[in-house]
Design a protein around this motif. Structure first.
Motif, PDB file in Angstrom:
ATOM      1  N   ARG A  69       0.827  -1.213   0.000  1.00  0.00           N
ATOM      2  CA  ARG A  69       0.000   0.000   0.000  1.00  0.00           C
ATOM      3  C   ARG A  69       0.861   1.261   0.000  1.00  0.00           C
ATOM      4  NH1 ARG A  69      -3.858  -2.262   4.393  1.00  0.00           N
ATOM      5  NH2 ARG A  69      -5.293  -3.434   3.115  1.00  0.00           N
ATOM      6  N   LYS A  70       1.946   1.228   0.756  1.00  0.00           N
ATOM      7  CA  LYS A  70       2.825   2.389   0.840  1.00  0.00           C
ATOM      8  C   LYS A  70       3.482   2.694  -0.512  1.00  0.00           C
ATOM      9  CE  LYS A  70       6.948   2.387   2.797  1.00  0.00           C
ATOM     10  NZ  LYS A  70       8.005   2.217   3.784  1.00  0.00           N
ATOM     11  N   LEU A  71       3.868   1.659  -1.243  1.00  0.00           N
ATOM     12  CA  LEU A  71       4.554   1.853  -2.522  1.00  0.00           C
ATOM     13  C   LEU A  71       3.604   2.235  -3.649  1.00  0.00           C
ATOM     14  CD1 LEU A  71       7.120  -1.026  -2.212  1.00  0.00           C
ATOM     15  CD2 LEU A  71       7.600   1.416  -2.165  1.00  0.00           C
ATOM     16  N   GLY A  72       2.359   1.829  -3.571  1.00  0.00           N
ATOM     17  CA  GLY A  72       1.362   2.351  -4.501  1.00  0.00           C
ATOM     18  C   GLY A  72       0.896   1.449  -5.625  1.00  0.00           C
ATOM     19  N   ASN A  73       1.778   0.704  -6.266  1.00  0.00           N
ATOM     20  CA  ASN A  73       1.320  -0.193  -7.329  1.00  0.00           C
ATOM     21  C   ASN A  73       2.255  -1.394  -7.455  1.00  0.00           C
ATOM     22  OD1 ASN A  73       3.446   0.302  -9.265  1.00  0.00           O
ATOM     23  ND2 ASN A  73       2.441   2.195  -9.863  1.00  0.00           N
ATOM     24  N   THR A  74       1.822  -2.363  -8.228  1.00  0.00           N
ATOM     25  CA  THR A  74       2.539  -3.633  -8.335  1.00  0.00           C
ATOM     26  C   THR A  74       3.941  -3.466  -8.901  1.00  0.00           C
ATOM     27  OG1 THR A  74       0.403  -4.690  -8.704  1.00  0.00           O
ATOM     28  CG2 THR A  74       2.351  -5.987  -9.218  1.00  0.00           C
ATOM     29  N   GLU A  75       4.078  -2.655  -9.932  1.00  0.00           N
ATOM     30  CA  GLU A  75       5.395  -2.466 -10.553  1.00  0.00           C
ATOM     31  C   GLU A  75       6.385  -1.852  -9.569  1.00  0.00           C
ATOM     32  OE1 GLU A  75       7.238  -0.230 -14.448  1.00  0.00           O
ATOM     33  OE2 GLU A  75       5.134  -0.800 -14.450  1.00  0.00           O
ATOM     34  N   LYS A  76       5.974  -0.836  -8.839  1.00  0.00           N
ATOM     35  CA  LYS A  76       6.850  -0.214  -7.838  1.00  0.00           C
ATOM     36  C   LYS A  76       7.203  -1.207  -6.734  1.00  0.00           C
ATOM     37  CE  LYS A  76       5.246   4.519  -8.393  1.00  0.00           C
ATOM     38  NZ  LYS A  76       4.477   5.603  -7.759  1.00  0.00           N
ATOM     39  N   TYR A  77       6.228  -2.024  -6.339  1.00  0.00           N
ATOM     40  CA  TYR A  77       6.459  -3.025  -5.302  1.00  0.00           C
ATOM     41  C   TYR A  77       7.524  -4.028  -5.735  1.00  0.00           C
ATOM     42  CZ  TYR A  77       5.645  -7.010  -2.255  1.00  0.00           C
ATOM     43  OH  TYR A  77       5.810  -8.061  -1.390  1.00  0.00           O
ATOM     44  N   TYR A  78       7.373  -4.565  -6.953  1.00  0.00           N
ATOM     45  CA  TYR A  78       8.358  -5.531  -7.445  1.00  0.00           C
ATOM     46  C   TYR A  78       9.743  -4.907  -7.577  1.00  0.00           C
ATOM     47  CZ  TYR A  78       4.768  -9.041  -8.514  1.00  0.00           C
ATOM     48  OH  TYR A  78       3.772  -9.967  -8.433  1.00  0.00           O
ATOM     49  N   LYS A  79       9.818  -3.677  -8.058  1.00  0.00           N
ATOM     50  CA  LYS A  79      11.112  -2.997  -8.159  1.00  0.00           C
ATOM     51  C   LYS A  79      11.761  -2.862  -6.782  1.00  0.00           C
ATOM     52  CE  LYS A  79      10.253  -0.139 -12.248  1.00  0.00           C
ATOM     53  NZ  LYS A  79      10.082   1.242 -12.739  1.00  0.00           N
ATOM     54  N   HIS A  80      10.954  -2.518  -5.788  1.00  0.00           N
ATOM     55  CA  HIS A  80      11.465  -2.385  -4.421  1.00  0.00           C
ATOM     56  C   HIS A  80      11.979  -3.733  -3.900  1.00  0.00           C
ATOM     57  CE1 HIS A  80      11.760  -1.036  -0.268  1.00  0.00           C
ATOM     58  NE2 HIS A  80      11.086  -2.117   0.071  1.00  0.00           N
ATOM     59  N   VAL A  81      11.219  -4.789  -4.121  1.00  0.00           N
ATOM     60  CA  VAL A  81      11.630  -6.126  -3.670  1.00  0.00           C
ATOM     61  C   VAL A  81      12.933  -6.536  -4.348  1.00  0.00           C
ATOM     62  CG1 VAL A  81      11.009  -8.572  -3.650  1.00  0.00           C
ATOM     63  CG2 VAL A  81       9.290  -6.857  -3.068  1.00  0.00           C
ATOM     64  N   ILE A  82      13.042  -6.304  -5.647  1.00  0.00           N
ATOM     65  CA  ILE A  82      14.278  -6.634  -6.375  1.00  0.00           C
ATOM     66  C   ILE A  82      15.450  -5.879  -5.779  1.00  0.00           C
ATOM     67  CG2 ILE A  82      15.483  -6.353  -8.588  1.00  0.00           C
ATOM     68  CD1 ILE A  82      12.738  -6.919  -9.931  1.00  0.00           C
ATOM     69  N   GLN A  83      15.266  -4.597  -5.528  1.00  0.00           N
ATOM     70  CA  GLN A  83      16.331  -3.782  -4.952  1.00  0.00           C
ATOM     71  C   GLN A  83      16.752  -4.312  -3.586  1.00  0.00           C
ATOM     72  OE1 GLN A  83      15.174   0.195  -3.840  1.00  0.00           O
ATOM     73  NE2 GLN A  83      17.248   0.977  -4.163  1.00  0.00           N
ATOM     74  N   GLN A  84      15.787  -4.652  -2.742  1.00  0.00           N
ATOM     75  CA  GLN A  84      16.103  -5.140  -1.405  1.00  0.00           C
ATOM     76  C   GLN A  84      16.831  -6.491  -1.449  1.00  0.00           C
ATOM     77  OE1 GLN A  84      15.676  -3.395   1.536  1.00  0.00           O
ATOM     78  NE2 GLN A  84      15.309  -1.822  -0.002  1.00  0.00           N
ATOM     79  N   ILE A  85      16.372  -7.379  -2.311  1.00  0.00           N
ATOM     80  CA  ILE A  85      17.024  -8.693  -2.436  1.00  0.00           C
ATOM     81  C   ILE A  85      18.448  -8.521  -2.949  1.00  0.00           C
ATOM     82  CG2 ILE A  85      16.987 -10.907  -3.648  1.00  0.00           C
ATOM     83  CD1 ILE A  85      13.906 -10.646  -3.660  1.00  0.00           C
ATOM     84  N   THR A  86      18.628  -7.647  -3.927  1.00  0.00           N
ATOM     85  CA  THR A  86      19.951  -7.385  -4.485  1.00  0.00           C
ATOM     86  C   THR A  86      20.904  -6.832  -3.432  1.00  0.00           C
ATOM     87  OG1 THR A  86      18.925  -6.938  -6.623  1.00  0.00           O
ATOM     88  CG2 THR A  86      21.178  -6.198  -6.346  1.00  0.00           C
ATOM     89  N   LEU A  87      20.359  -6.049  -2.504  1.00  0.00           N
ATOM     90  CA  LEU A  87      21.179  -5.493  -1.420  1.00  0.00           C
ATOM     91  C   LEU A  87      21.436  -6.504  -0.301  1.00  0.00           C
ATOM     92  CD1 LEU A  87      19.614  -1.927  -1.152  1.00  0.00           C
ATOM     93  CD2 LEU A  87      21.837  -2.545  -2.109  1.00  0.00           C
TER      94      LEU A  87
END
Length: 116
Positions: A69-87
């Motif tokens: 909900r905080k990120l707003g949409n599915t695409e932003k959510y997946y991008k955030h998850v990818i970034q976190q996993i990569t880190l």
């Protein structure tokens, strides 16, 4: 040019080309979802089930719905998850739909109230 301008242009494009816009968004979301599944091992970490349509991203400590909900949409959510996993984040895991539902039930993560 600011965000409002690009938002207006996006709405205009969508009004003129709704099918094309929806197809583009769908393909984009699928691309990011596929990347997340690959990064997380392409199988349920509980039972080993590996058919992609049934795999779900699970937050190990809960709180996924709020983050989405905080990120707003599915695409932003997946991008955030990818970034976190990569880190190197370990807060995400893949579960099949059955294992995810069992985890939610066992950890009392469901917001639904039982009728008495």
């Amino acid at each position: 040019m600011d965000k409002a301008y690009y938002a207006m242009k996006r709405r205009e494009y969508y009004a003129k080309n709704p099918q094309r816009f929806i197809a583009y968004r769908k393909a984009s979301v699928q691309k990011y979802r596929s990347a997340v599944l690959t990064l997380l091992g392409d199988k349920c970490c509980q039972c080993g089930y590996s058919q992609r349509p049934a795999l779900q991203i699970d937050h190990v400590q809960g709180g996924g719905k709020e983050q989405f909900r905080k990120l707003g949409n599915t695409e932003k959510y997946y991008k955030h998850v990818i970034q976190q996993i990569t880190l190197g984040s370990k807060e995400y895991q893949l579960l099949c739909a059955n294992c995810n539902q069992l985890k939610r039930h066992n950890n009392n993560e469901s917001k639904r109230r039982e009728l008495k």
